[in-house]
Scaffold this motif. Structure first.
Motif, PDB file in Angstrom:
ATOM      1  N   UNK A   1     -60.816  59.318  78.443  1.00  0.00           N
ATOM      2  CA  UNK A   1     -61.650  60.368  77.855  1.00  0.00           C
ATOM      3  C   UNK A   1     -61.603  60.322  76.341  1.00  0.00           C
ATOM      4  N   UNK A   2     -60.410  60.083  75.803  1.00  0.00           N
ATOM      5  CA  UNK A   2     -60.262  59.981  74.350  1.00  0.00           C
ATOM      6  C   UNK A   2     -60.958  58.733  73.826  1.00  0.00           C
ATOM      7  N   UNK A   3     -60.859  57.653  74.573  1.00  0.00           N
ATOM      8  CA  UNK A   3     -61.527  56.427  74.144  1.00  0.00           C
ATOM      9  C   UNK A   3     -63.038  56.619  74.060  1.00  0.00           C
ATOM     10  N   UNK A   4     -63.578  57.445  74.950  1.00  0.00           N
ATOM     11  CA  UNK A   4     -65.015  57.735  74.909  1.00  0.00           C
ATOM     12  C   UNK A   4     -65.370  58.535  73.651  1.00  0.00           C
ATOM     13  N   UNK A   5     -64.501  59.474  73.277  1.00  0.00           N
ATOM     14  CA  UNK A   5     -64.723  60.253  72.053  1.00  0.00           C
ATOM     15  C   UNK A   5     -64.657  59.336  70.831  1.00  0.00           C
ATOM     16  N   UNK A   6     -63.678  58.417  70.830  1.00  0.00           N
ATOM     17  CA  UNK A   6     -63.536  57.465  69.729  1.00  0.00           C
ATOM     18  C   UNK A   6     -64.796  56.619  69.599  1.00  0.00           C
ATOM     19  N   UNK A   7     -65.333  56.162  70.717  1.00  0.00           N
ATOM     20  CA  UNK A   7     -66.529  55.321  70.691  1.00  0.00           C
ATOM     21  C   UNK A   7     -67.729  56.099  70.147  1.00  0.00           C
ATOM     22  N   UNK A   8     -67.843  57.373  70.542  1.00  0.00           N
ATOM     23  CA  UNK A   8     -68.964  58.175  70.015  1.00  0.00           C
ATOM     24  C   UNK A   8     -68.852  58.356  68.501  1.00  0.00           C
ATOM     25  N   UNK A   9     -67.645  58.624  68.023  1.00  0.00           N
ATOM     26  CA  UNK A   9     -67.444  58.756  66.579  1.00  0.00           C
ATOM     27  C   UNK A   9     -67.753  57.444  65.873  1.00  0.00           C
TER      28      UNK A   9
ATOM     29  N   UNK B   1     -44.366  40.335  57.806  1.00  0.00           N
ATOM     30  CA  UNK B   1     -43.961  40.477  59.208  1.00  0.00           C
ATOM     31  C   UNK B   1     -45.078  41.108  60.036  1.00  0.00           C
ATOM     32  N   UNK B   2     -45.804  42.043  59.429  1.00  0.00           N
ATOM     33  CA  UNK B   2     -46.946  42.638  60.136  1.00  0.00           C
ATOM     34  C   UNK B   2     -48.050  41.607  60.320  1.00  0.00           C
ATOM     35  N   UNK B   3     -48.325  40.843  59.269  1.00  0.00           N
ATOM     36  CA  UNK B   3     -49.359  39.803  59.364  1.00  0.00           C
ATOM     37  C   UNK B   3     -49.017  38.759  60.421  1.00  0.00           C
ATOM     38  N   UNK B   4     -47.731  38.491  60.606  1.00  0.00           N
ATOM     39  CA  UNK B   4     -47.293  37.465  61.564  1.00  0.00           C
ATOM     40  C   UNK B   4     -47.115  38.010  62.973  1.00  0.00           C
ATOM     41  N   UNK B   5     -47.182  39.312  63.133  1.00  0.00           N
ATOM     42  CA  UNK B   5     -46.966  39.926  64.447  1.00  0.00           C
ATOM     43  C   UNK B   5     -48.147  39.595  65.361  1.00  0.00           C
ATOM     44  N   UNK B   6     -47.913  38.941  66.506  1.00  0.00           N
ATOM     45  CA  UNK B   6     -49.032  38.519  67.373  1.00  0.00           C
ATOM     46  C   UNK B   6     -49.436  39.552  68.420  1.00  0.00           C
ATOM     47  N   UNK B   7     -48.770  40.696  68.460  1.00  0.00           N
ATOM     48  CA  UNK B   7     -49.028  41.655  69.536  1.00  0.00           C
ATOM     49  C   UNK B   7     -50.450  42.191  69.462  1.00  0.00           C
ATOM     50  N   UNK B   8     -51.084  42.407  70.614  1.00  0.00           N
ATOM     51  CA  UNK B   8     -52.465  42.910  70.646  1.00  0.00           C
ATOM     52  C   UNK B   8     -52.497  44.426  70.497  1.00  0.00           C
ATOM     53  N   UNK B   9     -53.656  44.993  70.182  1.00  0.00           N
ATOM     54  CA  UNK B   9     -53.776  46.460  70.134  1.00  0.00           C
ATOM     55  C   UNK B   9     -53.585  47.063  71.520  1.00  0.00           C
ATOM     56  N   UNK B  10     -53.091  48.281  71.560  1.00  0.00           N
ATOM     57  CA  UNK B  10     -52.987  49.018  72.814  1.00  0.00           C
ATOM     58  C   UNK B  10     -54.368  49.572  73.175  1.00  0.00           C
ATOM     59  N   UNK B  11     -54.590  49.955  74.405  1.00  0.00           N
ATOM     60  CA  UNK B  11     -55.896  50.487  74.806  1.00  0.00           C
ATOM     61  C   UNK B  11     -56.315  51.667  73.933  1.00  0.00           C
ATOM     62  N   UNK B  12     -57.476  51.571  73.321  1.00  0.00           N
ATOM     63  CA  UNK B  12     -57.996  52.640  72.484  1.00  0.00           C
ATOM     64  C   UNK B  12     -57.481  52.654  71.062  1.00  0.00           C
ATOM     65  N   UNK B  13     -56.523  51.778  70.742  1.00  0.00           N
ATOM     66  CA  UNK B  13     -55.902  51.817  69.418  1.00  0.00           C
ATOM     67  C   UNK B  13     -56.784  51.218  68.335  1.00  0.00           C
ATOM     68  N   UNK B  14     -57.520  50.166  68.649  1.00  0.00           N
ATOM     69  CA  UNK B  14     -58.221  49.399  67.620  1.00  0.00           C
ATOM     70  C   UNK B  14     -59.190  50.251  66.813  1.00  0.00           C
ATOM     71  N   UNK B  15     -59.992  51.081  67.504  1.00  0.00           N
ATOM     72  CA  UNK B  15     -61.018  51.868  66.819  1.00  0.00           C
ATOM     73  C   UNK B  15     -60.599  53.327  66.608  1.00  0.00           C
ATOM     74  N   UNK B  16     -59.316  53.591  66.735  1.00  0.00           N
ATOM     75  CA  UNK B  16     -58.835  54.969  66.658  1.00  0.00           C
ATOM     76  C   UNK B  16     -59.256  55.653  65.360  1.00  0.00           C
ATOM     77  N   UNK B  17     -59.170  54.965  64.215  1.00  0.00           N
ATOM     78  CA  UNK B  17     -59.475  55.581  62.925  1.00  0.00           C
ATOM     79  C   UNK B  17     -60.944  55.958  62.788  1.00  0.00           C
ATOM     80  N   UNK B  18     -61.797  55.514  63.722  1.00  0.00           N
ATOM     81  CA  UNK B  18     -63.199  55.933  63.687  1.00  0.00           C
ATOM     82  C   UNK B  18     -63.326  57.442  63.841  1.00  0.00           C
TER      83      UNK B  18
END
Length: 772
Positions: A525-533, A366-383
């Motif tokens: 601001x958080x997205x900028x921190x994520x990008x730096x990491x 069900x997760x693999x089939x879920x077509x929803x896009x990432x929320x702003x800043x979510x994709x690289x959050x684990x960086x």
């Protein structure tokens, strides 16, 4: 949308007639079953605590002692020598029909029997601890066991018989001893002699002797005091100062990876493989909780410490500004999943029942089939978990301490473990080492934001069903995760299985609520921190050169014909390969374990010795006779095996010096000698991965069921990290890491030197190689 299917126990609305409650019977049923399950676990833990607390005794043995005492009394034999009568006289005078002389006599005999039983348990435990403090058996040649050691082995076997649980031996394990300073200094100087010229060595020797005579006695007293008071004088400081206080990224620098079977493929259905594996992992966790896993025993009789296994699941490394902490939960009923930049929460239970593999496959599909896009800043959050620790700690406090972000982060940090559903495919090709190397790189760091590096481990499953682990290092060492991994691979291959189409067995329950999509509110601001990491992590990952290969010309079987240990053979080959690669010797780290002691972790074997250096120089010169080279090799091998035994029995060098250094910092004094020792770079860091520790299957019957072990990043910027697995009779896997930024190292070049060194040493003994 997945988030629309969250379960709600009850709803209410306010109407003109009052509050209208609408209860969900199904949700309340699950809440009830969950509560019942929690109480069952509490009762199991209480029962296990009692059984573990009285081992090697048992309730049955207590009953036998009571019956023997009572029976002897009826035969007019006082085995207590008057103690029963003494206890009876001291009992308070009772009133009522049940306080008769007969009941008082029975109570007195029960009290006496319990005391004798408890005293016996204490005596047996102390005797076993004394026996386990003997390590002479490790230094005896194979086939030349002394009479004393044979008697010792019989005694240990008798005292450790029965059905021990996972933690039954913990209080019987001896404490790690503190070596004498003079012995440590002597071994240290001997270890650095082949690395230094005469002038450098005399300087080092003068510093060492000055430290030994002036500062060391004071530091040693504090260390001995700690060894009396603490369970282990090394482990807590090692965990804190080596792992948790590090402020550099843990990705590559600390975390390591573990690979899947490479010669077989159970299924190519990604969700199905994940369904079987997650089910198996939670089954293993349940066995851990119930202590149904047998403790690991050296030689089948000497127990190893099991304390590291406690934090395998439900554990997360929480970042701090100065030091991290390990958060371990008693229970977690879900896993966190990452796929295509989205995070999900997947429940593992329905009520009190663990979901079956086919149901878990459905949830992951069900997760693999879920077509929803990432929320702003979510994709690289684990960086954030891949970058600097202080930056992550500040971001966590600023942006994830309240609201939706806190709830979503809690769902990840409180998960049993983390799952990454990758979109790549990886495999192993015998004719192309690049495939295995790319596989290792994907597990070591991925794309720097599709692993949650803070979790105790991240389970990575690729699109073609291949999988692996990325493991955080602070909570335990590699052999511990190896137990879990062997159980997972063996259970998946030989007990669960798949249908002809590659799906899990059984029929899925389509009524299960969908996985919960985690919701984030990540400001710019958080997205900028994520990008730096992410940029920090990407630069680190891009700099790692990893070369993995399978050496097929021979393995453990033919090495033993050289009459040496396989590990010593490989370590000496590494010394020869490194000298050919760099033209000099270097400080070499080989990890060994100290788990024969309570809460033991690791010790360092300094594999570059005068004996190995003499052999390497003779090999490079090329003018020595084969018999002389064989003699030099045997001396180097015997020296290495002796150093390994010393490290395992608490007589190593580096942990002792490390703890003396910590004490000096607490006392506010500085030692030039300790400062130099602790700053020396390990340009060759090595580790052997053990296999078939829990015997899930017979490797002789299934020779293709080989996992290559795993690897880690280089410790020094201009050095190599080498992990190897001697996988059976005819195969050795190597994982070699270095940095592209160093002009002095090249992982593939070093790998080629290792191949040649193995062949050259085998040729000394005229060991025939298998056809390649």
């Amino acid at each position: 949308m997945a988030e629309a299917h969250q379960a709600v126990a009850f709803q209410f609305t306010v109407t003109p007639d009052g509050v209208d409650f609408r209860l969900s019977r199904e949700a309340l049923k699950h809440i009830y079953l969950s509560g019942i399950n929690s109480w069952k676990k509490r009762l199991i833990r209480i029962k296990n605590g009692i059984l573990r607390g009285v081992y090697p005794g048992s309730p049955t043995s207590w009953l036998v002692v009571v019956m023997a005492t009572v029976g002897s009394s009826y035969c007019n034999v006082d085995i207590s020598m008057g103690l029963v009568c003494y206890i009876q006289r001291r009992l308070p005078e009772g009133c009522g029909p049940y306080q008769t002389p007969q009941t008082q006599a029975l109570l007195s005999m029960a009290i006496f029997s319990t005391g004798v039983w408890a005293l016996g348990i204490f005596f047996f435990r102390q005797t076993l601890k004394l026996l386990l403090s003997y390590h002479g058996w490790m230094f005896e040649m194979h086939g030349q066991t002394s009479y004393f050691t044979k008697v010792w082995a019989i005694c240990v076997r008798l005292l450790s018989s029965g059905r021990p649980m996972l933690y039954s031996f913990q209080t019987s394990l001896p404490k790690l001893p503190v070596p004498k300073v003079s012995d440590t200094i002597q071994r240290y100087l001997e270890s650095v002699r082949p690395l230094l010229d005469d002038k450098e060595y005399h300087h080092k020797e003068a510093l060492a002797k000055d430290f030994q005579n002036k500062m060391a006695p004071r530091l040693q007293k504090y260390l001995i005091l700690k060894s009396w008071w603490a369970t282990n004088y090394v482990s807590d400081w090692w965990e804190e100062y080596i792992y948790l206080r590090g402020r550099t990224p843990i990705m590559v620098n600390s975390n390591y990876y573990v690979m899947d079977f490479v010669l077989i493929r159970n299924t190519e259905v990604q969700a199905a493989r994940l369904g079987n594996v997650v089910h198996t992992m939670i089954t293993y966790r349940r066995r851990l909780d119930r202590e149904q896993i047998k403790p690991v025993m050296a030689l089948g009789i000497v127990p190893m410490c099991s304390y590291q296994m406690e934090r395998m699941f439900n554990t997360t490394r929480i970042p701090g500004k100065e030091t991290d902490v390990l958060q371990h939960l008693a229970e977690s009923r879900h896993v966190a999943v990452y796929h295509k930049g989205r995070f999900f929460k997947v429940w593992l239970y329905e009520g009190s029942s663990l979901l079956k593999p086919r149901d878990l496959e459905l949830q992951f599909q069900r997760i693999l089939d879920d077509p929803s896009p990432p929320q702003p800043g979510e994709e690289k959050l684990a960086a954030l978990t891949a970058g600097g620790r202080a930056e992550w700690a500040q971001a966590r406090q600023t942006f994830f301490s309240s609201g939706r972000n806190k709830a979503a982060l809690d769902a990840i940090e409180r998960a049993a473990f983390f799952v990454a559903l990758d979109e790549e495919c990886h495999c192993h090709d015998l004719n192309d080492d690049a495939c295995l190397s790319l596989y290792g790189k994907a597990l070591l760091h991925g794309n720097c934001y599709n692993r949650w590096f803070d979790k105790s481990f991240t389970l990575v499953v690729f699109e073609n069903g291949k999988m692996g682990l990325n493991t955080e290092h602070a909570w335990a060492d590699a052999p511990i995760i190896g137990h879990l991994w062997e159980f997972v691979l063996g259970t998946d291959a030989f007990h669960l299985g798949y249908t002809d189409t590659g799906h899990c067995l059984g029929t899925p329950n389509t009524a299960l609520p969908h996985p919960q999509r985690l919701q984030w509110d990540i400001p710019e601001q958080c997205q900028a921190v994520i990008e730096r990491s992410y940029q920090v992590a990407k630069a680190l990952a891009d700099d790692v050169e990893l070369y993995c290969f399978q050496f097929l010309l021979f393995g453990k079987g033919l090495i033993k014909k050289c009459r040496t240990s396989p590990d010593a053979f490989v370590q000496i080959a590494l010394q020869l390969a490194h000298f050919r690669d760099r033209g000099k010797f270097c400080l070499t780290y080989e990890a060994s374990m100290t788990r024969m002691f309570r809460e033991g972790r690791t010790e360092t074997v300094r594999s570059c010795t005068r004996e190995s250096a003499a052999f390497v120089k003779a090999m490079v010169e090329g003018t020595h006779k084969k018999a002389d080279l064989q003699s030099l090799f045997r001396k180097a091998s015997e020296k290495h095996q002796n150093l390994y035994r010393l490290a395992m029995t608490g007589a190593g060098i580096d942990r002792h010096l490390f703890c003396l250094y910590v004490v000096s910092k607490y006392l506010g004094v500085s030692s030039p000698f300790l400062a130099e020792v602790l700053s020396e770079p390990w340009r060759l860091s090595t580790s052997q991965t053990t296999q078939f520790q829990i015997r899930m299957f017979d490797p002789n019957k299934y020779p293709n069921h080989l996992a290559p072990g795993g690897g880690f990043g280089p410790v020094a910027d201009d050095g190599y990290g080498v992990s190897y697995m001697i996988a059976g009779e005819n195969t050795i896997f190597f994982h070699i890491s270095s940095k592209f930024s160093s002009s002095e190292t090249n992982a593939q070049r070093f790998g080629n030197h290792i191949r040649q060194a193995l062949l050259d040493i085998a040729d000394l003994f005229q060991v025939p190689k298998a056809d390649s």
